[in-house]
Design a protein around this motif. Sequence first.
Motif, mmCIF file in Angstrom:
data_model
loop_
_atom_site.group_PDB
_atom_site.id
_atom_site.type_symbol
_atom_site.label_atom_id
_atom_site.label_comp_id
_atom_site.label_asym_id
_atom_site.label_seq_id
_atom_site.Cartn_x
_atom_site.Cartn_y
_atom_site.Cartn_z
ATOM 1 N N SER A 218 0.739 -1.202 0.075
ATOM 2 C CA SER A 218 -0.063 0.017 -0.135
ATOM 3 C C SER A 218 0.929 1.270 0.039
ATOM 4 C CB SER A 218 -0.658 -0.018 1.425
ATOM 5 O OG SER A 218 -1.647 1.133 1.281
ATOM 6 N N ASP A 219 0.447 2.123 -0.788
ATOM 7 C CA ASP A 219 1.107 3.532 -0.834
ATOM 8 C C ASP A 219 -0.040 4.550 -0.889
ATOM 9 O OD1 ASP A 219 2.481 5.896 -1.438
ATOM 10 O OD2 ASP A 219 3.448 5.038 -3.185
ATOM 11 N N SER A 220 0.032 5.483 0.410
ATOM 12 C CA SER A 220 -0.896 6.211 0.368
ATOM 13 C C SER A 220 -0.722 7.563 -0.072
ATOM 14 C CB SER A 220 -1.387 6.528 2.141
ATOM 15 O OG SER A 220 -0.528 6.755 2.897
ATOM 16 N N THR A 221 0.402 7.700 -0.694
ATOM 17 C CA THR A 221 0.711 9.166 -0.777
ATOM 18 C C THR A 221 0.652 9.531 -2.253
ATOM 19 O OG1 THR A 221 2.891 8.544 -1.506
ATOM 20 C CG2 THR A 221 2.632 9.136 0.688
ATOM 21 N N SER A 223 -1.034 10.775 -5.944
ATOM 22 C CA SER A 223 -1.849 12.108 -6.178
ATOM 23 C C SER A 223 -2.028 13.064 -5.207
ATOM 24 C CB SER A 223 -3.359 11.567 -6.853
ATOM 25 O OG SER A 223 -3.123 10.664 -7.813
ATOM 26 N N GLY A 224 -0.755 13.248 -4.610
ATOM 27 C CA GLY A 224 -0.828 14.481 -3.672
ATOM 28 C C GLY A 224 -1.635 14.020 -2.426
ATOM 29 N N ASN A 225 -1.472 12.778 -2.071
ATOM 30 C CA ASN A 225 -1.916 12.084 -0.608
ATOM 31 C C ASN A 225 -3.634 12.097 -0.824
ATOM 32 O OD1 ASN A 225 0.299 11.543 0.717
ATOM 33 N ND2 ASN A 225 0.382 13.983 1.303
ATOM 34 N N THR A 226 -4.355 12.284 -2.216
ATOM 35 C CA THR A 226 -5.608 11.989 -2.642
ATOM 36 C C THR A 226 -6.011 10.600 -2.655
ATOM 37 O OG1 THR A 226 -5.314 12.669 -4.579
ATOM 38 C CG2 THR A 226 -5.635 14.561 -3.106
ATOM 39 N N ALA A 227 -5.009 9.947 -2.847
ATOM 40 C CA ALA A 227 -5.319 8.391 -3.224
ATOM 41 C C ALA A 227 -4.450 7.587 -2.676
ATOM 42 C CB ALA A 227 -5.551 8.295 -4.804
ATOM 43 N N THR A 228 -4.750 6.157 -2.526
ATOM 44 C CA THR A 228 -4.216 5.087 -1.821
ATOM 45 C C THR A 228 -4.058 3.997 -3.206
ATOM 46 O OG1 THR A 228 -4.897 5.154 0.145
ATOM 47 C CG2 THR A 228 -3.863 3.365 -0.319
ATOM 48 N N GLN A 229 -2.507 3.621 -3.568
ATOM 49 C CA GLN A 229 -2.428 2.547 -4.641
ATOM 50 C C GLN A 229 -2.055 1.160 -3.826
ATOM 51 O OE1 GLN A 229 1.322 2.341 -7.282
ATOM 52 N NE2 GLN A 229 -0.160 3.311 -8.390
ATOM 53 N N LEU A 230 -2.932 0.308 -4.158
ATOM 54 C CA LEU A 230 -2.612 -1.004 -3.869
ATOM 55 C C LEU A 230 -1.957 -1.903 -4.921
ATOM 56 C CD1 LEU A 230 -6.047 -1.517 -1.565
ATOM 57 C CD2 LEU A 230 -3.942 -0.507 -1.031
ATOM 58 N N VAL A 231 -1.194 -2.989 -4.204
ATOM 59 C CA VAL A 231 -0.592 -4.049 -5.204
ATOM 60 C C VAL A 231 -1.193 -5.220 -4.547
ATOM 61 C CG1 VAL A 231 1.393 -5.038 -6.213
ATOM 62 C CG2 VAL A 231 1.467 -2.621 -5.764
ATOM 63 N N ILE A 232 -2.129 -5.925 -5.126
ATOM 64 C CA ILE A 232 -2.928 -7.207 -4.771
ATOM 65 C C ILE A 232 -2.267 -8.270 -5.600
ATOM 66 C CG2 ILE A 232 -5.019 -8.018 -4.435
ATOM 67 C CD1 ILE A 232 -6.066 -5.300 -4.243
ATOM 68 N N PRO A 233 -1.903 -9.394 -4.872
ATOM 69 C CA PRO A 233 -1.404 -10.940 -5.617
ATOM 70 C C PRO A 233 -2.642 -11.196 -6.295
ATOM 71 C CG PRO A 233 -1.550 -10.990 -3.218
ATOM 72 C CD PRO A 233 -1.566 -9.386 -3.588
ATOM 73 N N LEU A 234 -2.681 -11.886 -7.197
ATOM 74 C CA LEU A 234 -3.426 -12.456 -8.123
ATOM 75 C C LEU A 234 -2.932 -13.930 -8.777
ATOM 76 C CD1 LEU A 234 -5.039 -9.820 -10.359
ATOM 77 C CD2 LEU A 234 -5.885 -10.523 -8.224
ATOM 78 N N ASP A 235 -3.662 -14.888 -9.349
ATOM 79 C CA ASP A 235 -3.488 -15.746 -10.122
ATOM 80 C C ASP A 235 -4.483 -15.816 -11.104
ATOM 81 O OD1 ASP A 235 -5.403 -17.624 -9.259
ATOM 82 O OD2 ASP A 235 -4.289 -18.008 -7.751
ATOM 83 N N ASN A 236 -4.264 -16.781 -12.200
ATOM 84 C CA ASN A 236 -5.114 -16.803 -13.283
ATOM 85 C C ASN A 236 -6.432 -17.202 -13.025
ATOM 86 O OD1 ASN A 236 -4.184 -19.431 -13.122
ATOM 87 N ND2 ASN A 236 -3.349 -19.799 -15.003
ATOM 88 N N THR A 237 -6.612 -17.843 -11.829
ATOM 89 C CA THR A 237 -8.057 -18.262 -11.479
ATOM 90 C C THR A 237 -8.716 -17.142 -10.506
ATOM 91 O OG1 THR A 237 -7.444 -19.385 -9.243
ATOM 92 C CG2 THR A 237 -7.265 -20.676 -11.535
ATOM 93 N N SER A 238 -8.283 -15.994 -10.219
ATOM 94 C CA SER A 238 -8.882 -15.104 -9.530
ATOM 95 C C SER A 238 -10.090 -14.474 -10.078
ATOM 96 C CB SER A 238 -7.862 -13.998 -9.152
ATOM 97 O OG SER A 238 -6.589 -14.558 -8.434
ATOM 98 N N ARG A 239 -10.906 -14.119 -9.453
ATOM 99 C CA ARG A 239 -12.231 -13.776 -10.030
ATOM 100 C C ARG A 239 -12.832 -12.200 -9.327
ATOM 101 N NH1 ARG A 239 -10.315 -15.320 -13.666
ATOM 102 N NH2 ARG A 239 -10.950 -16.917 -15.265
ATOM 103 N N GLU A 240 -12.650 -12.252 -8.054
ATOM 104 C CA GLU A 240 -13.265 -11.251 -7.156
ATOM 105 C C GLU A 240 -12.206 -10.723 -6.061
ATOM 106 O OE1 GLU A 240 -17.408 -11.474 -5.253
ATOM 107 O OE2 GLU A 240 -15.981 -11.878 -3.395
ATOM 108 N N VAL A 241 -12.236 -9.536 -6.033
ATOM 109 C CA VAL A 241 -11.254 -8.642 -4.975
ATOM 110 C C VAL A 241 -12.202 -7.825 -4.126
ATOM 111 C CG1 VAL A 241 -9.339 -7.043 -4.736
ATOM 112 C CG2 VAL A 241 -9.395 -9.009 -6.780
ATOM 113 N N LYS A 242 -12.041 -8.075 -2.963
ATOM 114 C CA LYS A 242 -12.782 -7.231 -1.880
ATOM 115 C C LYS A 242 -11.851 -6.518 -1.081
ATOM 116 C CE LYS A 242 -16.620 -8.687 0.164
ATOM 117 N NZ LYS A 242 -17.521 -9.281 1.342
#
Length: 280
Positions: A218-221, A223-242
């Motif tokens: 996670s990086d909360s800085t 767009s000038g601290n107005t957004a948070t960027q997440l890097v979420i692990p997936l595989d080729n069967t992934s279908r839903e991210v909550k």
Amino acid sequence: MKYALAVLPLMAILMVGSGFAFAESYEIKIPSGASDENFPYFWSQKDTGETSGIITIFPGDTITWSNADTAFHTITSINPTGERTPTPDDENGLFDSGFFTAGKSFTHQFDELGDFYYYCTLHPWMNGVVHVVLDPGSVKSIDGIASGYTDDGLGFEVKYFLDAHLAPAVHVNPDEKTLTFTLTGESNNEHLTITLPKELIDNPTSVWVDGNMVEFESDSTISGNTATQLVIPLDNTSREVKIMGSKVIPEFGGIALLVLTISIISVIIFSKKTSLIALR
């Protein structure tokens, strides 16, 4: 023929495409005069005008070769040394159109990664190659998320990087403080990188992929601290991210809350007037 293939440029024109779920179709035209060895060019890509016969696509994409010449032609797969492959249309993705006349076409879908060389058996100076590469992904976006909860009705834009697509319908649950995204197709990427406006969801604390909690970066800085960027692990069967945060946009925006307040006050005033009339 071997020499002609040996001097084919190694560069390719990278065309915008997608994976299996969003396969693209391309057209390469055989121009009038291509049967003449001295003609300036033998192929013409419809979208780019590229005339080398070389094209780069992604797995699942299709190419249609259309004959705008007056002569018969073939689209026949060969190996890199210029020798014809022995078994067209076999499980290795090799192909042979057979003879097709002016105004006709031949279409082939490329499902496997690799370099697929081809030529015309009647006019061997007409040759090219199809490069099928893994889609590295691209920046995409979803607009209008939680539009029913915002004062202007426009909602929020979420950007993400992936070789597949996320469905435009995102489930917003203010009570659970969650956003749920759905993948519409198979992804070959190992991660989903997604940027979330803090006004939409603040301080993401937990992520589930197909119901399983996962570790994420996670990086909360952003767009000038107005957004948070997440890097979420997936595989080729992934279908839903909550994604759960400390706060998701409230059910009522400012204008909606104001309208609700005015409505309540109006009901109270009307009730008092009714009571006064009854007393008279």
